[in-house]
Scaffold this active site. Structure first.
Site, PDB file in Angstrom:
ATOM      1  N   SER A  26       4.702  -0.790   4.216  1.00  0.00           N
ATOM      2  CA  SER A  26       4.872  -2.161   4.698  1.00  0.00           C
ATOM      3  C   SER A  26       5.118  -3.107   3.537  1.00  0.00           C
ATOM      4  CB  SER A  26       3.622  -2.607   5.462  1.00  0.00           C
ATOM      5  OG  SER A  26       3.339  -1.740   6.536  1.00  0.00           O
ATOM      6  N   SER A  46       1.015   6.687   2.837  1.00  0.00           N
ATOM      7  CA  SER A  46       1.656   7.695   3.688  1.00  0.00           C
ATOM      8  C   SER A  46       2.869   8.338   3.021  1.00  0.00           C
ATOM      9  CB  SER A  46       2.089   7.072   5.016  1.00  0.00           C
ATOM     10  OG  SER A  46       0.969   6.621   5.747  1.00  0.00           O
ATOM     11  N   GLU A  56      -5.839   8.659  17.355  1.00  0.00           N
ATOM     12  CA  GLU A  56      -6.439   9.981  17.552  1.00  0.00           C
ATOM     13  C   GLU A  56      -7.435  10.281  16.434  1.00  0.00           C
ATOM     14  OE1 GLU A  56      -2.910   9.626  19.952  1.00  0.00           O
ATOM     15  OE2 GLU A  56      -3.215   9.302  17.808  1.00  0.00           O
ATOM     16  N   GLN A 107       0.831  -1.200   0.000  1.00  0.00           N
ATOM     17  CA  GLN A 107       0.000   0.000   0.000  1.00  0.00           C
ATOM     18  C   GLN A 107       0.867   1.251   0.000  1.00  0.00           C
ATOM     19  OE1 GLN A 107      -1.822   1.087   3.770  1.00  0.00           O
ATOM     20  NE2 GLN A 107      -3.788   1.428   2.763  1.00  0.00           N
ATOM     21  N   GLU A 113      -9.894  -2.540   5.795  1.00  0.00           N
ATOM     22  CA  GLU A 113      -8.675  -2.831   6.552  1.00  0.00           C
ATOM     23  C   GLU A 113      -8.953  -3.093   8.022  1.00  0.00           C
ATOM     24  OE1 GLU A 113      -4.422  -0.570   7.512  1.00  0.00           O
ATOM     25  OE2 GLU A 113      -5.983   0.456   6.396  1.00  0.00           O
TER      26      GLU A 113
END
Length: 389
Positions: free
Chosen positions: A163, A131, A373, A128, A247
């Site tokens: 990852s 980020s 968060e 993926q 996910e």
């Protein structure tokens, strides 16, 4: 009250459990931690055995290599694989759990034919590409660019915390195709052949436990055919959000956590009476919390099986499960005392040295996959209806 699946699902559970007992050793999970090339190939071979039975993606339609199994049957598979600490080369997490369902919903017929059967055959591993150094929790702030050039897009940019990129064959990624549009509307979703695309550079990032799972990936004028655009140009954000909902069910991780607690219970049963008395109530609290996490995961399956679309419910699972994992390993190190510092490979290490490595590995999950968060914000606004300000 004890919740059970139906007779069909429980028969399947016994069949899967017998298969795993035949093909995995009880101590194998320690081997998967480092994922040396030899161990990685052993994990790939294990996935080929699952693929031969149609067990890599059992809930997918048969035309794409699945079994057309129910959501509940898929949950049984995930639970048993998680409890057995079965290895994952990235196929189950990224290929089956994330990209495949997204292509089934948003992909073209050509994309489905090209990419879904190799996944269920265990032949292709995906990673993926979301980020970036300046775009993690605020993913829509990403700056990787994709510029249309004839029948291709030319991608330039930098991804981080990717990852398994060093093992993957393909990457699904987000790139900005319209820098003038509002940030959620100028993003597109692409499929990139990592192994045969000039201009891709992959650099390792080592985690606290000393393992190499994360990577930085750099793109320098990487060409991606237009046919590898999923959905509409500039509408990739909505494709990506569908993927993130797939996910976050977490039932396999909850089962693995239950296995860890059972191993701690066995350790305490053999310990001195004073040690048992000191820790048994703490262990009981964690077992209760794990049962709660399990039923929260079942709720996700129920919603999906009922035609619903889990959203904030999945965020609840993510927050509760990842923070509980930290509590479990912190408790484990307290139980083991100085022995809890001994690592795998040391014959003196209690529970095969699993606990200190797990303690280090548990630091990252509340951060990746959408920080906790951010998940709390989702729970507050979408679940509780609270205002944003």
């Amino acid at each position: 009250m004890e919740f059970r699946f139906g007779e069909q699902e429980e028969r399947l559970r016994q069949e899967v459990r017998a298969f795993l007992q035949e093909h995995l050793r009880p101590t194998d999970e320690i081997r998967w931690l480092g994922y040396s090339p030899e161990v990685f190939e052993a994990a790939r071979a294990f996935h080929k055995k699952l693929a031969a039975r149609g067990w890599l993606a059992p809930a997918w339609p048969k035309e794409y290599g699945g079994l057309g199994a129910s959501i509940y049957e898929q949950m049984v598979f995930n639970e048993e694989l998680g409890y057995a600490n079965a290895p994952d080369t990235g196929i189950r997490t990224f290929s089956v759990g994330m990209l495949g369902p997204t292509l089934i919903l948003h992909g073209s017929d050509e994309q489905k034919r090209a990419h879904l059967p190799p996944i269920t055959a265990g032949d292709v591993i995906w990673c993926q590409g979301y980020s970036e150094p300046g775009a993690g929790s605020d993913l829509a702030a990403l700056q990787t660019r994709a510029v249309r050039d004839g029948d291709d897009y030319v991608i330039t940019g930098h991804k981080i915390w990717i990852s398994n990129a060093h093992r993957a064959d393909w990457m699904f990624l987000l790139a900005r195709t319209d820098p003038q549009a509002p940030k959620h509307q100028g993003i597109s979703f692409f499929l990139l052949d990592l192994r045969h695309s000039p201009g891709v550079t992959i650099r390792p990032i080592y985690n606290l436990a000393g393992g190499h799972y994360f990577n930085e990936v750099f793109f320098e004028d990487v060409r991606v055919p237009r046919k590898n655009l999923v959905g509409e140009e500039n509408r990739g954000w909505y494709v990506a959000m569908t993927l993130l909902d797939f996910e976050r069910s977490n039932i396999g991780a909850t089962a693995a956590q239950r296995r860890t607690l059972e191993e701690l219970a066995a350790y305490l049963r053999a310990a001195r009476p004073a040690v048992r008395a000191r820790h048994r109530l703490g262990l009981a609290e964690l077992v209760i919390a794990n049962t709660v996490a399990r039923h929260l995961g079942y709720r996700i399956g129920y919603l999906q099986a009922s035609g619903g679309h889990p959203n904030y419910e999945a965020s609840v699972v993510k927050v509760f499960g990842t923070e509980l994992d930290q509590r479990v390993y912190q408790f484990a190190l307290g139980v083991l005392g100085l022995g809890g510092q001994l690592l795998p490979g040391d014959p003196r290490a209690p529970i095969r040295g699993k606990m200190p490595v797990g303690h280090l590995a548990a630091v990252a999950p509340p951060i990746y996959g959408g920080t906790n968060e951010i998940q709390r914000n989702i729970i507050a606004t979408r679940g509780l209806g609270l205002p944003r300000e």
